[in-house]
Design a protein around this motif. Structure first.
Motif, PDB file in Angstrom:
ATOM      1  N   TYR A 127       0.831  -1.203   0.000  1.00 30.24           N
ATOM      2  CA  TYR A 127       0.000   0.000   0.000  1.00 30.24           C
ATOM      3  C   TYR A 127       0.869   1.258   0.000  1.00 30.24           C
ATOM      4  CZ  TYR A 127      -3.406   3.488   1.519  1.00 30.24           C
ATOM      5  OH  TYR A 127      -4.192   4.618   1.608  1.00 30.24           O
ATOM      6  N   MET A 128       1.900   1.261   0.834  1.00 30.03           N
ATOM      7  CA  MET A 128       2.804   2.411   0.875  1.00 30.03           C
ATOM      8  C   MET A 128       3.559   2.560  -0.432  1.00 30.03           C
ATOM      9  SD  MET A 128       2.386   3.908   3.748  1.00 30.03           S
ATOM     10  CE  MET A 128       3.782   5.024   3.651  1.00 30.03           C
ATOM     11  N   LEU A 129       3.937   1.436  -1.055  1.00 35.30           N
ATOM     12  CA  LEU A 129       4.646   1.507  -2.331  1.00 35.30           C
ATOM     13  C   LEU A 129       3.768   2.107  -3.417  1.00 35.30           C
ATOM     14  CD1 LEU A 129       7.207   0.799  -3.935  1.00 35.30           C
ATOM     15  CD2 LEU A 129       6.211  -1.453  -4.378  1.00 35.30           C
ATOM     16  N   GLN A 130       2.470   1.792  -3.377  1.00 34.44           N
ATOM     17  CA  GLN A 130       1.550   2.369  -4.370  1.00 34.44           C
ATOM     18  C   GLN A 130       1.496   3.884  -4.255  1.00 34.44           C
ATOM     19  OE1 GLN A 130       0.072   0.730  -6.863  1.00 34.44           O
ATOM     20  NE2 GLN A 130       1.144  -1.120  -6.117  1.00 34.44           N
ATOM     21  N   LEU A 131       1.667   4.394  -3.049  1.00 31.12           N
ATOM     22  CA  LEU A 131       1.655   5.849  -2.874  1.00 31.12           C
ATOM     23  C   LEU A 131       2.884   6.503  -3.505  1.00 31.12           C
ATOM     24  CD1 LEU A 131       0.452   6.093   0.861  1.00 31.12           C
ATOM     25  CD2 LEU A 131      -0.913   6.331  -1.218  1.00 31.12           C
ATOM     26  N   PRO A 181       3.867   6.536  -8.408  1.00 25.93           N
ATOM     27  CA  PRO A 181       3.882   7.589  -9.458  1.00 25.93           C
ATOM     28  C   PRO A 181       5.160   8.423  -9.434  1.00 25.93           C
ATOM     29  CG  PRO A 181       1.762   7.508  -8.342  1.00 25.93           C
ATOM     30  CD  PRO A 181       2.674   6.638  -7.560  1.00 25.93           C
ATOM     31  N   MET A 182       5.628   8.746  -8.252  1.00 27.32           N
ATOM     32  CA  MET A 182       6.849   9.555  -8.148  1.00 27.32           C
ATOM     33  C   MET A 182       8.058   8.783  -8.686  1.00 27.32           C
ATOM     34  SD  MET A 182       8.674  11.044  -4.705  1.00 27.32           S
ATOM     35  CE  MET A 182       9.177   9.390  -4.248  1.00 27.32           C
ATOM     36  N   VAL A 216      16.690   0.169 -12.967  1.00 23.24           N
ATOM     37  CA  VAL A 216      16.879   1.028 -11.791  1.00 23.24           C
ATOM     38  C   VAL A 216      15.551   1.253 -11.090  1.00 23.24           C
ATOM     39  CG1 VAL A 216      17.668   3.297 -11.006  1.00 23.24           C
ATOM     40  CG2 VAL A 216      18.852   2.153 -12.885  1.00 23.24           C
ATOM     41  N   ARG A 217      14.468   1.427 -11.895  1.00 25.86           N
ATOM     42  CA  ARG A 217      13.150   1.619 -11.292  1.00 25.86           C
ATOM     43  C   ARG A 217      12.734   0.364 -10.494  1.00 25.86           C
ATOM     44  NH1 ARG A 217      10.703   3.182 -15.507  1.00 25.86           N
ATOM     45  NH2 ARG A 217       9.717   1.210 -16.123  1.00 25.86           N
ATOM     46  N   GLY A 218      13.010  -0.804 -11.039  1.00 23.61           N
ATOM     47  CA  GLY A 218      12.672  -2.041 -10.338  1.00 23.61           C
ATOM     48  C   GLY A 218      13.453  -2.191  -9.038  1.00 23.61           C
ATOM     49  N   ILE A 219      14.765  -1.858  -9.074  1.00 21.53           N
ATOM     50  CA  ILE A 219      15.581  -1.941  -7.855  1.00 21.53           C
ATOM     51  C   ILE A 219      15.070  -0.960  -6.805  1.00 21.53           C
ATOM     52  CG2 ILE A 219      17.885  -1.515  -6.916  1.00 21.53           C
ATOM     53  CD1 ILE A 219      19.032  -2.554  -9.540  1.00 21.53           C
TER      54      ILE A 219
END
Length: 619
Positions: free
Chosen positions: A123-127, A130-131, A141-144
């Motif tokens: 849930y926190m990751l979903q927040l 977008p950023m 890099v985005r996945g890491i």
């Protein structure tokens, strides 16, 4: 008031456990309605097996153990979605804790806590998602970064739930304990982070079709290392435990003849098994007496404040939990937050000689191997206590025999002489006026008898004084005697001590000193020796006393025949004294070749030390 607060905190902790369990299992059960068909079933089974191994065999990190299963859980989430991952993760944790025989509330709490922490992290990751997508364009890099965020949130939520539970519970949760747990979890998170980075760098998720061998090759080092390191650590811990048990039993045997032998238990037991409190009861002369207590026991409790009923019926190590009807006196002796007790009876030849009780705050926290170690220690304590009782009884019997001998000597010697003197004085009183010469003779005989009686009384008083070994110890008593003999006879006497000196029983020291004293007197007065060597050696298996002289020697056979008619402490008396302490006496002598007297006293479980020589020689 304190008892009321304890119960309240205990209730609050139970409420917290059940609330977290209910919320977590609600998430798990609701996920079951959204689960989809699992593709690549072999890969799924492989991941589940790996997850079970990594949870059942936690990796040793920092000063404890922790599971490094987060990368596996993350792969399950990416490959099969949160519903399948949550049910699988909960089932594996549930199975592990059932195999470890944890309490029901812990079996339900831990899976719920972990799944709930992962759910909150998602849930926190979903927040933040977008950023992250806006700032980072490179997919790897985005996945890491997302993996890092998810791992951080999971660690925070997971540790926060555990910390809140520990703070609510009445059991002690110190800053040191929190610091150790936090460092262990941070170490685990670091390993998981490294594996997550490798996961993206190797591109395993972006190469299209991935077969079972790819997953096996990637995760087998992590799971294998966890399995091997956990097994090695457990073996090392078992080795350390066995070494500590051997060391403790050795020290107990070494301290057996002394009154301070119980101090070894207090000093060494926590090296063997970490417990929060322990108590030892010993049955002496038909009564149970408290002989040892350590840790978090109730201040000021005594045998008068507890009920000892039921000790006789316990014949094997028994595990009790606080709140049960049969938890016995442990709840009266230990602090209220201690929950689990092990009663280990001290039994010798079906006779209960003691009861050893240990306690911990966590329920069902004693493993089978720990109970076995406690039972082994209890068996050793039972043998030591029984042996100590036998030694005490033997010493009492010897003292009684000595008293009877003194009473017999007084009756046959001093009493008879005094009675004769009284009779002669009474006769002298009657003959005083008519036969003055006879009266004078009777008075002289009476005075002579009284002088002899006075001499015997003085000798008896001297014999009843504390023995030299009781006043100053064996080695000092021998050294003092040697110094007196040097000054009196100007004799060349050499005294050597080898090994680490230990305290012996008063009887053993007395027999050794008497043997030394008789032997050296024989060497000086009868053998006409010009040199005497004395060796006192504390060896691994026994204590050795050797007296060697260069005198004229003697025939052992003739000496034994003569000793039967001698009242003093001769060869036969030395043999009898050696038998009393299970020692062996050996006398080697030939006419013209000197004499060697050797006494060996066996000892149990002692390790030899470095040899230290101390020579006492006249210059």
């Amino acid at each position: 008031m304190e008892k009321y607060l304890f119960k309240k905190r205990e209730e609050y902790s139970k409420y917290f456990l059940w609330i977290i369990s209910m919320i977590g299992w609600t998430v798990i059960l609701l996920s079951g309605f959204h689960i989809e068909k699992v593709d690549d079933f072999l890969i799924f089974i492989l991941l589940v097996v790996f997850l079970f191994i990594s949870e059942y065999y936690p990796m040793p990190i920092w000063k404890g153990f922790t599971s490094v299963s987060f990368p596996l859980v993350y792969i399950l989430y990416l490959a099969y979605g949160f519903p399948a991952m949550s049910i699988t993760y909960a089932f594996v944790i549930l199975l592990v804790y059932i195999f470890r025989r944890r309490p029901l509330r812990i079996i339900l709490f831990n899976p719920a806590q972990l799944v709930l922490s992962f759910f909150a992290s998602l849930y926190m990751l979903q927040l933040f998602h977008p950023m992250i997508e806006r700032l980072i364009e490179i997919s790897t890099v985005r996945g890491i970064t997302e993996y890092l965020f998810l791992l951080c949130f999971f660690s925070i939520f997971n540790n926060a739930i555990v910390d809140i539970l520990h703070l609510i519970r009445p059991q002690l949760y110190s800053v040191k304990m929190w610091k150790q747990k936090t460092l262990t979890e941070l170490s685990s998170a670091a390993v998981s982070l490294v594996y997550g980075i490798l996961l993206y760098l190797l591109g395993g998720l972006d190469r299209g079709e991935v077969d079972i061998f790819s997953y096996f090759s990637f995760f087998s080092p992590l799971v294998g290392f966890s399995l091997i390191s956990s097994t090695i650590t457990r073996l090392k811990r078992e080795k350390k435990r066995m070494k500590a048990l051997f060391s403790m039993t050795t020290e107990l045997n070494q301290m057996l003849p002394t009154k301070e032998w119980l101090s070894t238990l207090k000093k060494s037991f926590n090296e063997l098994i970490k417990v929060e409190a322990s108590i030892l009861w010993i049955k002496e002369e038909g009564e149970w007496r408290l002989r040892f207590q350590d840790g978090r026991t109730v201040p000021g409790f005594s045998v008068r404040t507890v009920t000892l009923e039921g000790f006789e019926e316990i014949r094997k190590p028994t595990l009790y939990t606080y709140g049960k009807k049969e938890d016995g006196i442990a709840t009266e002796c230990f602090e209220k937050d201690l929950k689990t007790f092990v009663y280990s009876p001290l039994v010798v030849e079906n006779e209960a000689v003691g009861m050893f009780i240990v306690a911990r705050s966590l329920t069902k926290s004693f493993e089978d191997h720990e109970v076995q170690s406690i039972a082994t220690l209890a068996n050793q304590l039972a043998v030591n206590i029984k042996t100590r009782m036998l030694i005490t009884e033997k010493e009492k019997r010897i003292i009684l025999e000595e008293r009877n001998r003194i009473a017999r000597d007084i009756h046959d010697g001093i009493a008879q002489t005094l009675a004769g003197a009284v009779m002669k004085l009474e006769t002298a009183e009657k003959k005083f006026s008519k036969h003055p010469i006879e009266t004078k003779k009777l008075i002289e005989e009476s005075i002579k008898g009284l002088r002899e009686s006075l001499k015997e009384v003085r000798e008896s008083i001297y014999a009843l004084r504390p023995y030299p070994t009781e006043r100053v110890g064996l080695t000092t008593a021998i050294s003092n005697k040697i110094e007196d003999l040097r000054q009196e006879y100007n004799q060349a006497i050499y005294f050597v001590i080898r090994g680490n000196e230990i305290q012996l029983s008063p009887m053993a020291e007395k027999v050794l000193f008497d043997t030394f004293q008789e032997s050296i007197h024989n060497s000086i007065k009868h053998s006409m020796a010009s040199k005497i060597d004395i060796l006192l050696c504390y060896q691994t298996e026994n204590i050795l006393l050797k007296i060697k002289d260069n005198g004229k020697g003697f025939s052992l056979f003739q000496a034994m025949l003569k000793a039967r008619n001698q009242p003093h402490f001769g060869i036969l008396q030395m043999n009898d004294a050696a038998d009393k302490i299970n020692a062996s006496l050996q006398i080697d002598s030939k006419e013209g070749a000197g004499t060697i007297v050797t006494m060996n006293i066996p000892k149990m479980g002692l390790e030899g030390g470095d040899i230290v020589d101390q020579a006492y020689a006249s210059r």
